[in-house]
Design a protein around this motif. Structure first.
Motif, mmCIF file in Angstrom:
data_model
loop_
_atom_site.group_PDB
_atom_site.id
_atom_site.type_symbol
_atom_site.label_atom_id
_atom_site.label_comp_id
_atom_site.label_asym_id
_atom_site.label_seq_id
_atom_site.Cartn_x
_atom_site.Cartn_y
_atom_site.Cartn_z
ATOM 1 N N THR A 10 -43.347 -15.418 -22.991
ATOM 2 C CA THR A 10 -42.858 -16.211 -24.122
ATOM 3 C C THR A 10 -43.817 -17.328 -24.506
ATOM 4 O OG1 THR A 10 -41.500 -17.567 -22.638
ATOM 5 C CG2 THR A 10 -40.441 -15.667 -23.670
ATOM 6 N N GLU A 11 -44.553 -17.868 -23.547
ATOM 7 C CA GLU A 11 -45.541 -18.903 -23.877
ATOM 8 C C GLU A 11 -46.668 -18.320 -24.735
ATOM 9 O OE1 GLU A 11 -45.339 -22.175 -23.438
ATOM 10 O OE2 GLU A 11 -43.342 -21.766 -22.662
ATOM 11 N N ARG A 28 -45.337 -17.778 -28.184
ATOM 12 C CA ARG A 28 -45.248 -19.060 -28.888
ATOM 13 C C ARG A 28 -46.638 -19.487 -29.387
ATOM 14 N NH1 ARG A 28 -42.855 -21.577 -25.186
ATOM 15 N NH2 ARG A 28 -40.790 -20.975 -25.855
ATOM 16 N N ARG A 29 -47.673 -19.315 -28.544
ATOM 17 C CA ARG A 29 -49.043 -19.649 -28.974
ATOM 18 C C ARG A 29 -49.473 -18.760 -30.137
ATOM 19 N NH1 ARG A 29 -49.720 -20.497 -23.476
ATOM 20 N NH2 ARG A 29 -50.384 -18.366 -23.108
ATOM 21 N N VAL A 47 -42.335 -22.730 -35.657
ATOM 22 C CA VAL A 47 -42.501 -22.075 -34.357
ATOM 23 C C VAL A 47 -41.327 -22.461 -33.468
ATOM 24 C CG1 VAL A 47 -43.974 -21.838 -32.322
ATOM 25 C CG2 VAL A 47 -45.000 -22.140 -34.582
ATOM 26 N N ARG A 74 -39.195 -23.387 -30.360
ATOM 27 C CA ARG A 74 -39.554 -23.913 -29.042
ATOM 28 C C ARG A 74 -39.037 -22.989 -27.953
ATOM 29 N NH1 ARG A 74 -43.319 -25.415 -31.073
ATOM 30 N NH2 ARG A 74 -43.473 -27.349 -32.168
ATOM 31 N N ILE A 121 -38.010 -19.386 -26.795
ATOM 32 C CA ILE A 121 -38.018 -17.974 -27.173
ATOM 33 C C ILE A 121 -37.319 -17.243 -26.041
ATOM 34 C CG2 ILE A 121 -39.403 -15.925 -27.628
ATOM 35 C CD1 ILE A 121 -41.534 -17.743 -28.835
ATOM 36 N N SER A 170 -38.980 -18.425 -20.061
ATOM 37 C CA SER A 170 -40.287 -17.775 -19.964
ATOM 38 C C SER A 170 -40.263 -16.660 -18.935
ATOM 39 C CB SER A 170 -41.363 -18.791 -19.578
ATOM 40 O OG SER A 170 -41.539 -19.710 -20.606
ATOM 41 N N THR A 180 -39.446 -10.979 -33.425
ATOM 42 C CA THR A 180 -38.520 -12.072 -33.219
ATOM 43 C C THR A 180 -37.497 -12.037 -34.304
ATOM 44 O OG1 THR A 180 -39.948 -13.541 -34.440
ATOM 45 C CG2 THR A 180 -40.176 -13.549 -32.042
#
Length: 84
Positions: free
Chosen positions: A26-27, A30-31, A42, A44, A46, A73, A83
């Motif tokens: 998930t990180e 997000r990136r 975006v 925060r 996910i 995560s 998403t």
């Protein structure tokens, strides 16, 4: 999707389903989104799901989507997921 899990506190939450056989980082997702979207778009948290809950009409059942968990995560390699 915008959620209001606590009264007066709205938050953009992302839901993702990894490709079959893949894990979801998930990180990294997000990136990836942060490189393509303005910061305010975006999510925060996910949240990784096995499947998206659907209504009888085949649409995403937003009421059945889970609330944010403390740790959303899961380590993986591929951000190739949609998403909602």
């Amino acid at each position: 999707m915008v959620r209001e899990d606590r009264p007066g506190v709205k938050q953009l939450v992302g839901y993702a389903v990894p490709a079959a056989g893949a894990e979801l980082d998930t990180e990294e997702l997000r990136r990836w989104a942060g490189d393509r979207l303005p910061d305010y778009m975006v999510p925060r948290p996910i949240i990784a799901l096995d499947t998206l809950p659907l209504t009888t009409n085949g649409k995403v059942d937003q009421k059945a989507l889970p609330a944010q968990r403390r740790s959303s995560s899961v380590s993986s390699s591929a951000p190739a997921a949609g998403t909602a």
